[in-house]
Structure formats: structure tokens, C-alpha cells
Design an enzyme around this catalytic site. Structure first.
Site, short mmCIF file in Angstrom:
data_model
loop_
_atom_site.label_atom_id
_atom_site.label_comp_id
_atom_site.label_asym_id
_atom_site.label_seq_id
_atom_site.Cartn_x
_atom_site.Cartn_y
_atom_site.Cartn_z
N LYS A 13 0.84 -1.21 0.00
CA LYS A 13 0.00 0.00 0.00
C LYS A 13 0.88 1.26 0.00
O LYS A 13 0.67 2.17 -0.80
CB LYS A 13 -0.94 0.00 1.22
CG LYS A 13 -1.84 -1.23 1.31
CD LYS A 13 -2.77 -1.19 2.50
CE LYS A 13 -2.07 -1.30 3.85
NZ LYS A 13 -1.40 -2.59 4.10
N ARG A 88 -10.05 0.41 8.96
CA ARG A 88 -9.54 -0.93 9.22
C ARG A 88 -10.52 -1.76 10.02
O ARG A 88 -10.24 -2.92 10.32
CB ARG A 88 -8.27 -0.79 10.07
CG ARG A 88 -6.99 -1.09 9.37
CD ARG A 88 -5.91 -0.94 10.41
NE ARG A 88 -4.71 -1.60 10.06
CZ ARG A 88 -3.70 -1.02 9.44
NH1 ARG A 88 -3.78 0.22 9.04
NH2 ARG A 88 -2.60 -1.70 9.22
N ARG A 127 11.61 -5.44 5.22
CA ARG A 127 11.40 -4.01 4.92
C ARG A 127 12.38 -3.14 5.71
O ARG A 127 12.63 -3.35 6.89
CB ARG A 127 9.98 -3.60 5.26
CG ARG A 127 9.79 -2.08 5.16
CD ARG A 127 8.37 -1.63 5.23
NE ARG A 127 7.62 -2.26 6.29
CZ ARG A 127 6.29 -2.23 6.36
NH1 ARG A 127 5.60 -1.65 5.42
NH2 ARG A 127 5.69 -2.81 7.36
N ARG A 155 11.11 -0.97 11.14
CA ARG A 155 10.00 -0.60 12.02
C ARG A 155 9.91 -1.54 13.22
O ARG A 155 10.17 -2.73 13.10
CB ARG A 155 8.67 -0.67 11.24
CG ARG A 155 8.29 0.63 10.61
CD ARG A 155 7.15 0.54 9.63
NE ARG A 155 5.99 -0.20 10.07
CZ ARG A 155 4.88 -0.31 9.34
NH1 ARG A 155 4.79 0.29 8.17
NH2 ARG A 155 3.86 -1.00 9.77
N ARG A 166 -0.50 -9.02 13.14
CA ARG A 166 -1.13 -8.03 12.25
C ARG A 166 -1.93 -8.71 11.15
O ARG A 166 -3.03 -8.27 10.80
CB ARG A 166 -0.05 -7.14 11.63
CG ARG A 166 0.44 -6.07 12.60
CD ARG A 166 1.81 -5.53 12.25
NE ARG A 166 1.91 -4.93 10.95
CZ ARG A 166 3.06 -4.70 10.32
NH1 ARG A 166 4.20 -5.05 10.90
NH2 ARG A 166 3.08 -4.13 9.14
P1 AP5 Z 1 4.82 -1.66 1.93
O1 AP5 Z 1 4.50 -0.88 0.70
O2 AP5 Z 1 5.55 -0.96 3.02
O3 AP5 Z 1 3.49 -2.41 2.45
P2 AP5 Z 1 2.21 -1.84 3.18
O4 AP5 Z 1 1.03 -2.52 2.54
O5 AP5 Z 1 2.19 -0.35 3.18
O6 AP5 Z 1 2.46 -2.47 4.60
P3 AP5 Z 1 2.34 -1.91 6.06
O7 AP5 Z 1 3.08 -2.89 6.92
O8 AP5 Z 1 2.78 -0.47 6.16
O9 AP5 Z 1 0.83 -2.01 6.29
P4 AP5 Z 1 0.14 -2.14 7.61
O10 AP5 Z 1 -1.25 -1.94 7.15
O11 AP5 Z 1 0.41 -3.36 8.38
O12 AP5 Z 1 0.83 -0.97 8.49
P5 AP5 Z 1 0.40 0.52 8.86
O13 AP5 Z 1 1.60 1.35 8.84
O14 AP5 Z 1 -0.82 0.94 8.13
O15 AP5 Z 1 5.65 -2.97 1.49
C1 AP5 Z 1 6.13 -3.87 2.45
C2 AP5 Z 1 7.50 -4.41 2.00
O16 AP5 Z 1 7.33 -5.17 0.81
C3 AP5 Z 1 8.51 -3.30 1.66
O17 AP5 Z 1 9.80 -3.70 2.06
C4 AP5 Z 1 8.43 -3.19 0.12
O18 AP5 Z 1 9.67 -2.77 -0.44
C5 AP5 Z 1 8.08 -4.61 -0.26
N1 AP5 Z 1 7.22 -4.66 -1.44
C6 AP5 Z 1 6.18 -3.83 -1.72
N2 AP5 Z 1 5.62 -4.18 -2.91
C7 AP5 Z 1 6.32 -5.27 -3.34
C8 AP5 Z 1 6.20 -6.11 -4.49
N3 AP5 Z 1 5.27 -5.89 -5.43
N4 AP5 Z 1 7.07 -7.15 -4.60
C9 AP5 Z 1 8.02 -7.37 -3.66
N5 AP5 Z 1 8.19 -6.61 -2.55
C10 AP5 Z 1 7.33 -5.58 -2.40
O19 AP5 Z 1 -0.08 0.30 10.39
C11 AP5 Z 1 0.83 -0.03 11.40
C12 AP5 Z 1 0.10 -0.16 12.72
O20 AP5 Z 1 -0.52 1.10 13.07
C13 AP5 Z 1 -1.06 -1.17 12.76
O21 AP5 Z 1 -0.63 -2.48 13.03
C14 AP5 Z 1 -1.92 -0.60 13.91
O22 AP5 Z 1 -1.36 -0.90 15.18
C15 AP5 Z 1 -1.79 0.90 13.69
N6 AP5 Z 1 -2.85 1.43 12.82
C16 AP5 Z 1 -2.68 2.02 11.61
N7 AP5 Z 1 -3.87 2.38 11.09
C17 AP5 Z 1 -4.81 1.99 11.98
C18 AP5 Z 1 -6.23 2.05 11.98
N8 AP5 Z 1 -6.91 2.59 10.94
N9 AP5 Z 1 -6.90 1.54 13.06
C19 AP5 Z 1 -6.23 1.00 14.10
N10 AP5 Z 1 -4.88 0.90 14.15
C20 AP5 Z 1 -4.18 1.39 13.09
#
Ligand code: AP5
Length: 210
Positions: A13, A88, A127, A155, A166
Site C-alpha cells: 500500500k 480498518r 522491509r 519498524r 497483524r
Molecule cells: P509496503 O508498501 O511498506 O506495504 P504496506 O502494505 O504499506 O504495509 P504496512 O506494513 O505499512 O501495512 P500495515 O497496514 O500493516 O501498516 P500501517 O503502517 O498501516 O511494502 C512492504 C515491504 O514489501 C517493503 O519492504 C516493500 O519494499 C516490499 N514490497 C512492496 N511491494 C512489493 C512487491 N510488489 N514485490 C516485492 N516486494 C514488495 O499500520 C501499522 C500499525 O498502526 C497497525 O498495526 C496498527 O497498530 C496501527 N494502525 C494504523 N492504522 C490503523 C487504523 N486505521 N486503526 C487502528 N490501528 C491502526
């Protein structure tokens, strides 16, 4: 364009949002980034969120909902926004709906990036990001340039244990919002199991037909 990016942790994402910004000039609003910034700044909200985040749990709805509703009411979101990581949960989706209806606007698309569970742990644990720019890398799939190799950071929630938690939360709390948006005809699915460039092309293709 008012867009939501949905997908499991590590679906890409954040990676895809960064690539789409040059085409769709709208703010990228990542609740994960906002919460990590609050945690780093040591605000009350950041302190409250930290324990949930590091364990791979969701931060309570009452913390996150206000944060996003206030953000999308800002002037730069008038023409649209790209929400990443929100909503979410079903209550978050309903709160967003209520706020958008009150503002007299509606969502255009919910983009679901699908990646099989078995690929997620490797993507997450590999990552790394540049602390100065936030650019996302992967040790195997998209290694940082040599000059950055000693500077990139991991992270706190990118451990295997937190990643598994997660992923479990994604299936129990977040995947169920997809039918909510499907019933409104907003969901577009994209296969995220390909090289990032290929996934970007798939997304642009889907959005051009929206
Ligand atoms: P990346 O693009 O970083 O993936 P992402 O989908 O953005 O993953 P996140 O881990 O950031 O999502 P998340 O939803 O768990 O975390 P968030 O920060 O929202 O890619 C991941 C890796 O893969 C990278 O190394 C990249 O290079 C690689 N990659 C990407 N595309 C690729 C491809 N096509 N092929 C190969 N490799 C690839 O949330 C974190 C925490 O915050 C949550 O756990 C929760 O505690 C809290 N939080 C956030 N939002 C909320 C909410 N709305 N409600 C409650 N808690 C929340």
C-alpha cells in the site's frame, strides 16, 4: 479522487501510494505514518498507540477515527485524498461514511491489493526505510543504495511475531469491511503478487476504467 487503499500488511500500500502520487495529485493519508509520527514525537496519543502498534494490535477506534476525520476536513483534501490503512474496522468505515455524507461528498474507489498470506512475513521482515525521506526498501526485493545501507531502519512492528498478529487482525477486523464497500460497488481488486512496476501498471489500468 477519493480513494481508499486496502490490503494486508506488506501488500504494498505504502509503496504503491508513493508511486501514484505523481499521477493523482492528492494527499496520501497513512494512519500508520501518522501514528508513528505521534509515537516519535512522544505525544499523549503516540504513547497510547505505541503498545498496540508494537504488538501488532489495532489502535482503538476512538483514537484513530478523530485523527482521520479531522485530517480529511483540511483544505488540501477538498479535491480528494488517498487513505492508506484506514478504515480498518467496520466502525471506522461507518464513521468515514457519516463524515463524507455530512460533507456532501462520496468515495470514488476502494482499491484492494491482494497478496497471499505466505508472502507477507518475508516482505515485512525484510522491509527497511530511509529515516530522512521515508522511502521504503526491501533487503531482497528492492535493496537500498550502498550509500544508505547503514542508515536504513526497521519498524518496531516488523518482527515476525508482530507481523503474524497483524495478519490475523487483518483477516478478523479489516477483511470484513470489503463486503461493506462491495455492496456500494466501490471495490476494485488488484493482484499485488508481482514486481512493484507491474502492480503500479495494474492499478493505473483499473483506475483509468473507474
Ligand atoms: P509496503 O508498501 O511498506 O506495504 P504496506 O502494505 O504499506 O504495509 P504496512 O506494513 O505499512 O501495512 P500495515 O497496514 O500493516 O501498516 P500501517 O503502517 O498501516 O511494502 C512492504 C515491504 O514489501 C517493503 O519492504 C516493500 O519494499 C516490499 N514490497 C512492496 N511491494 C512489493 C512487491 N510488489 N514485490 C516485492 N516486494 C514488495 O499500520 C501499522 C500499525 O498502526 C497497525 O498495526 C496498527 O497498530 C496501527 N494502525 C494504523 N492504522 C490503523 C487504523 N486505521 N486503526 C487502528 N490501528 C491502526
Amino acid at each position: 479522487m477519493r480513494m481508499i487503499l486496502v490490503g494486508p500488511p506488506g501488500a504494498g500500500k505504502g509503496t504503491q501510494a508513493a508511486r501514484l502520487l505523481s499521477t493523482y495529485e492528492i494527499p496520501h493519508i497513512s494512519t500508520g505514518d501518522m501514528l508513528r509520527a505521534a509515537k516519535k514525537a512522544g505525544t499523549e496519543m503516540g504513547k497510547k498507540a505505541a503498545a498496540f502498534m508494537d504488538a501488532g494490535n489495532l489502535v482503538p477506534d476512538e483514537v484513530v477515527i478523530g485523527l482521520v476525520i479531522d485530517r480529511i476536513a483540511e483544505a488540501d483534501c477538498e479535491e480528494g485524498f488517498m487513505l492508506d490503512g484506514f478504515p480498518r474496522t467496520r466502525p471506522q468505515a461507518e464513521a468515514l461514511d457519516t463524515a463524507l455524507t455530512a460533507a456532501g461528498v462520496s468515495l470514488d474507489v476502494v482499491l484492494l491489493i491482494e497478496v497471499p498470506d505466505e508472502l507477507i512475513v518475508e516482505r515485512i521482515t525484510g522491509r527497511r526505510s530511509d529515516p530522512a525521506t521515508g522511502t521504503i526498501y526491501h533487503l531482497k526485493f528492492n535493496p537500498p543504495p550502498a550509500a544508505l545501507a547503514s542508515k536504513v531502519v526497521q519498524r518496531a512492528d516488523d518482527t515476525e511475531k508482530a507481523c503474524v498478529a497483524r495478519l490475523k487482525k487483518y483477516h478478523s477486523e479489516t477483511a470484513p469491511i470489503v463486503p461493506f464497500y462491495e455492496s456500494k460497488g466501490l471495490v476494485r481488486r488488484v493482484n499485488g503478487n508481482a514486481a512493484p512496476d507491474v502492480v503500479t501498471d495494474r492499478i493505473k489500468d483499473v483506475l483509468s476504467r473507474n
